[in-house]
Design a protein around this motif. Structure first.
Motif, PDB file in Angstrom:
ATOM      1  N   VAL A 166       6.229 -36.968  77.144  1.00  0.00           N
ATOM      2  CA  VAL A 166       6.621 -38.014  78.087  1.00  0.00           C
ATOM      3  C   VAL A 166       7.507 -37.389  79.149  1.00  0.00           C
ATOM      4  N   GLU A 167       7.594 -38.059  80.312  1.00  0.00           N
ATOM      5  CA  GLU A 167       8.429 -37.581  81.409  1.00  0.00           C
ATOM      6  C   GLU A 167       9.654 -38.461  81.573  1.00  0.00           C
ATOM      7  N   SER A 168      10.749 -37.843  81.971  1.00  0.00           N
ATOM      8  CA  SER A 168      11.969 -38.611  82.219  1.00  0.00           C
ATOM      9  C   SER A 168      11.799 -39.439  83.494  1.00  0.00           C
ATOM     10  N   ASP A 169      12.394 -40.638  83.509  1.00  0.00           N
ATOM     11  CA  ASP A 169      12.265 -41.525  84.665  1.00  0.00           C
ATOM     12  C   ASP A 169      13.281 -41.160  85.740  1.00  0.00           C
ATOM     13  N   ALA A 170      13.417 -42.018  86.733  1.00  0.00           N
ATOM     14  CA  ALA A 170      14.281 -41.720  87.876  1.00  0.00           C
ATOM     15  C   ALA A 170      15.732 -41.522  87.471  1.00  0.00           C
ATOM     16  N   ALA A 171      16.149 -42.131  86.362  1.00  0.00           N
ATOM     17  CA  ALA A 171      17.526 -41.982  85.892  1.00  0.00           C
ATOM     18  C   ALA A 171      17.662 -40.885  84.845  1.00  0.00           C
ATOM     19  N   GLY A 172      16.561 -40.197  84.545  1.00  0.00           N
ATOM     20  CA  GLY A 172      16.584 -39.130  83.556  1.00  0.00           C
ATOM     21  C   GLY A 172      16.324 -39.593  82.139  1.00  0.00           C
ATOM     22  N   ARG A 173      16.031 -40.893  81.940  1.00  0.00           N
ATOM     23  CA  ARG A 173      15.830 -41.416  80.588  1.00  0.00           C
ATOM     24  C   ARG A 173      14.434 -41.066  80.072  1.00  0.00           C
ATOM     25  N   ILE A 174      14.360 -40.802  78.763  1.00  0.00           N
ATOM     26  CA  ILE A 174      13.072 -40.587  78.099  1.00  0.00           C
ATOM     27  C   ILE A 174      12.993 -41.485  76.873  1.00  0.00           C
ATOM     28  N   GLU A 175      11.783 -41.939  76.582  1.00  0.00           N
ATOM     29  CA  GLU A 175      11.505 -42.719  75.372  1.00  0.00           C
ATOM     30  C   GLU A 175      10.241 -42.122  74.747  1.00  0.00           C
ATOM     31  N   TRP A 176      10.444 -41.298  73.746  1.00  0.00           N
ATOM     32  CA  TRP A 176       9.308 -40.671  73.049  1.00  0.00           C
ATOM     33  C   TRP A 176       9.040 -41.423  71.758  1.00  0.00           C
ATOM     34  N   ARG A 177       7.775 -41.813  71.531  1.00  0.00           N
ATOM     35  CA  ARG A 177       7.399 -42.520  70.308  1.00  0.00           C
ATOM     36  C   ARG A 177       6.319 -41.724  69.580  1.00  0.00           C
ATOM     37  N   GLN A 178       6.488 -41.633  68.280  1.00  0.00           N
ATOM     38  CA  GLN A 178       5.512 -40.904  67.455  1.00  0.00           C
ATOM     39  C   GLN A 178       4.199 -41.667  67.422  1.00  0.00           C
TER      40      GLN A 178
END
Length: 827
Positions: free
Chosen positions: A118-130
């Motif tokens: 996954v890629e980080s959004d404009a604020a740098g947040r990432i949400e990776w799900r298995q």
């Protein structure tokens, strides 16, 4: 009664008939390949050192394929078993720079799984799900965070089903770029070649082994890339620091590595040229494995042992579909090879002796030659349980004994296959003396062997609890280590070995019998559920006489409550509490939410409570044993609390009082910082590491540990391309930071060893003290021409010990002066 025959069996590759057992038996993969493409336009290389810094590439880039700059991806290797939870499992985090500013467009996911990132959004947040249907295994690949221009980071995260782990802010720094070429010594550029970037201290102890086998820590590559059609590579996002670049070219070339290269954030190092040399004849052994009918055996196995001077080892490798094999030989010496059939339908070939450069070896598999083994006691009654050990007639190495027929309905009988060389057969059984027969030739082994075993006097006694016999208790005998020896078990000091000399389970009358065969200093330990282990000893045991009347009384023991303070620090930093009484069976547990951990059913007496870095693995035991160095005393076992029978003892483990003990130092060699050296802080004479790090390019280093006391400061590294030097001294660390510095003056040693036919790979061991009393050790292999050189060795006095296969060691006393060369010749 069911009679059981127990064989020593090592299951290897579907039941190969025999397998050489050796602790050094692990081997590296030697073969990688790249498709050769037409030769491209040549350019003048810039060879290290003398790298051009912050320069742009000078080669034209139009009409060229893009240069690979990231880790090649492959399909995910995670287990695709059914879902174990309906709730999502994953990771949340925020990617930031060193100023805490969120970074968009960075990629996060499992290493080797491009589709699952996954890629980080404009604020740098990432949400990776298995992904659904997958679960995390202990050997699942780690997570990586990367982006163009940024230094790649790697994370190991434990995931529980249905849990979302929040990693908080992940700080990622800017990396550098490395570009250059890979070409042969003839100037031909190599396309499609992998280039590894490793830390500068990743060099091997032996350069010849490194040239043939590659870096041993290639799994820890900081970054990697691949050359394009012109043989160029560009590797982005390399973390700042000192690195080396490694490549092999293809399977017909040796590995090569660069001089140390300094990488800085946002810098561009251009013109790095890696030149690979072709393999020489003496770099390999080649041959073919045949079936008894003369046809090549596809995908057979070849096992080998080698001896080169004072070094020896073993391993195995496979053949190709045509039955052919090639093995690189980093050590100059004699190799003993034999072929095996992985299916177990054919017997091993006989052993063939070889030396590096042999390329016409033939290994002929045989029909299986069976040996029937009958084992009985002095009354000619079958022995219920026994072990068959097949031992080489020379060298005393073992083969596995493959059972060729079930023995449950044939008491006291086993049938094994003959090994590929002359052998002996040894029988061991609990409570009996060891019996052995042989040697026997591999070509004509006996069809039947009968062994009559004699019972040993052993140890006999009784285990009780609450004044009555206690059935079902496990009783074991352990050997106590000598006064001039030291041992650690899983990092804890121990006074006895953790593996038993004999064991038994008490009968209905609480009685036990331990068939200890050898005399020595022993302790006997009994344990049972709901009771504290109980121990008697140490005492001297005479195996010829035995011992009677031992009594061990089981009790509930005492309880130890450890309170870790402060609670918020104990729960936030992942503290582990370690507990040991020096018997070789330490335990670790984490504190609960209240900061407490309770240990029940402890043997009354002194115990040592300590903070540990991690939990012990209950399925593995790591031990270290060795002699206490001259002039030092064996350390007594530490104790900081007392456990009493039927009582609860409370111990406070105050983390606030356990501030890090720091050591700051600097090392120079003849006035210059050493490149690629490492330094370790060792806790005891056995080398238990407290901390370690690479020495920085300016020669400085920093180490820390948890407790004040005496440590050993140990340095290792190369000087002027010579062998690895190890330098160490004792050092006292206190509550205040300690500083240390040394400018190590050196001299050199060179000389020769009189040649003996077939004695290639002689080994020299230099050991002594420098001018300030520090311990010095150097290992070096003698060249094929009988010459050796140690270009830089600390000034002082020592000894050179020549180690040659099957010959006693020869020693010369040496005095090394600053800047001088000392000549030593062994006639």
């Amino acid at each position: 009664m069911r009679w059981i025959v127990v064989l020593v069996v090592v299951a290897v590759l579907g039941g190969a008939a025999f397998w050489l057992l050796d602790s050094d038996g692990l081997s590296r993969s030697d073969d990688t390949s790249a498709t050769a493409l037409p030769e491209q336009e040549a350019a003048t290389p810039v060879v290290l050192p003398g790298l051009e810094e912050d320069a742009e590439p000078t080669e034209p880039t139009t009409s060229e394929p893009p240069v690979s700059s990231s880790t090649p991806e492959s399909s995910s290797v995670e287990d695709r078993s059914p879902r174990v939870s309906t709730s999502p499992t994953g990771i949340d985090a925020r990617c930031v720079d060193q100023n805490g500013i969120g970074l968009p467009g960075l990629r996060f996911g499992r290493r080797g799984d491009a589709s699952g990132r996954v890629e980080s959004d404009a604020a740098g947040r990432i949400e990776w799900r298995q992904p659904e249907g997958r679960r995390t295994l202990p050997d699942s690949p780690p997570f990586v965070l990367e982006g163009r221009g940024y230094a790649r980071r790697q994370f190991s995260v434990e995931l529980s089903p249905g849990e979302i782990v929040d990693l908080g802010d992940l700080v990622i720094e800017r990396g550098g770029t490395l570009t250059g070429w890979v070409e042969t010594s003839a100037g031909r550029r190599l396309p499609g070649v992998e280039v590894l970037v490793l830390s500068a201290d990743s060099g091997e102890e032996d350069e010849r082994e490194a040239r043939l086998s590659g870096p041993s820590d290639r799994e820890n590559a900081r970054q990697l890339g691949e050359t394009d059609l012109r043989g160029r590579f560009q590797i982005d996002g390399v973390p700042p620091g000192w690195v080396r670049l490694w490549t092999q070219g293809d399977e017909d070339h040796r590995w090569t590595f660069s001089e140390p290269v300094e990488v800085r954030a946002d810098s561009h190092r251009n013109g790095i040229t890696l030149i690979v040399e072709p393999l020489a004849d003496e770099d390999r052994i080649e041959g073919i494995v045949y079936r008894p009918d003369g046809s090549p055996h596809p995908e057979a196995q070849v096992s080998y042992r080698y001896r080169a001077g004072g070094r020896s080892g073993s391993g195995s490798f496979g053949t190709d579909a045509a039955g052919r094999f090639r093995r690189l030989t980093p050590w100059r010496g004699r190799y003993r090879l034999h072929g095996t059939d992985p299916a177990g339908e054919l017997g091993d070939s006989t052993v063939v002796e070889s030396v590096p450069g042999d390329q016409g070896i033939e290994l002929w598999l045989r029909e299986i030659l069976r040996v029937e083994v009958l084992v009985q006691d002095s009354q000619r009654e079958p022995v219920e349980e026994f072990q068959v050990h097949v031992i080489a007639a020379e060298g005393d190495h073992s083969f596995s004994a493959r059972n060729l027929r079930a023995g449950e309905d044939t008491p006291g009988q086993a049938i094994v296959a003959a090994p590929p060389e002359a052998f002996r057969v040894r029988i061991t059984a609990e409570g009996f003396d060891i019996a052995e027969q042989g040697p026997f030739p591999a070509e004509a082994p006996p069809s039947r062997l009968v062994f009559s075993l004699t019972r040993v006097p052993g140890l006999r006694g009784i285990v009780t609890s609450h004044g009555k016999p206690h059935p079902g208790a496990r009783v074991e005998a352990f050997e106590v280590i000598a006064d001039d020896q030291a041992m650690t078990v899983n990092g804890f000091p121990a006074r006895s070995e953790p593996w038993s000399k004999a064991q038994d389970t008490t009968d209905d009358q609480g009685a036990f019998e331990l068939g200890v065969r050898a005399s020595g200093r022993l302790t006997v330990r009994a344990r049972a559920d709901g009771f504290a282990p109980v121990e008697v000893g140490p005492f001297e045991f005479d195996a010829a006489v035995g011992a009677e009347g031992l009594e061990l009384e089981l009790t509930e023991g005492g309880t130890l409550r450890v309170r870790v303070e402060p609670v918020e620090l104990a729960t936030s930093e992942g503290v582990v509490v370690g507990l040991s009484r020096g018997d070789g069976f330490p335990v670790t547990r984490p504190p609960g939410p209240d900061g407490e951990v309770v240990f029940e059913h402890l043997t009354p007496g002194p115990w040592h409570v300590s903070r540990r870095k991690q939990m012990l693995n209950p399925r593995s035991t790591s031990t270290t044993q060795g002699s206490v160095p001259d002039g030092e005393e064996s350390e007594s076992l530490p104790a900081n609390c007392q456990v009493r029978e039927g009582s609860v003892t409370t111990f406070v483990l105050d983390l606030r009082a356990m501030t890090a003990i720091r050591l700051a130092g600097a090392l120079l060699v003849d006035g210059r910082p050493p490149i690629g050296w490492r330094v370790e802080l060792l806790e005891d004479a056995l080398g238990t590491k407290s901390d370690q790090c690479a020495i920085r390019p300016d020669g400085r280093f920093e180490l820390e540990t948890a407790e004040v006391g005496t440590y050993r400061l140990s340095f290792s590294g190369r000087t002027q391309g010579g062998p690895v030097i190890q330098l160490s001294e004792r050092i006292e660390l206190g509550d205040t930071p300690t500083t240390w510095s040394l400018d190590m003056a050196t001299g050199g040693i060179e000389g020769s060893v009189a040649s003996t036919e077939g004695a290639g790979g002689d080994r020299l061991h230099y050991y002594g003290q420098d001018s300030d009393g520090r311990r010095v050790e150097v290992l070096v292999l003698v060249g094929d021409d009988g010459r050796f050189s140690l270009p830089q060795v600390p000034v002082g006095e020592g000894h050179l010990l020549l180690q040659r296969a099957d010959q006693p060691g020869r020693r010369r006393t040496v005095t090394i002066g600053p800047g001088t060369i000392t000549r030593v010749d062994f006639d």
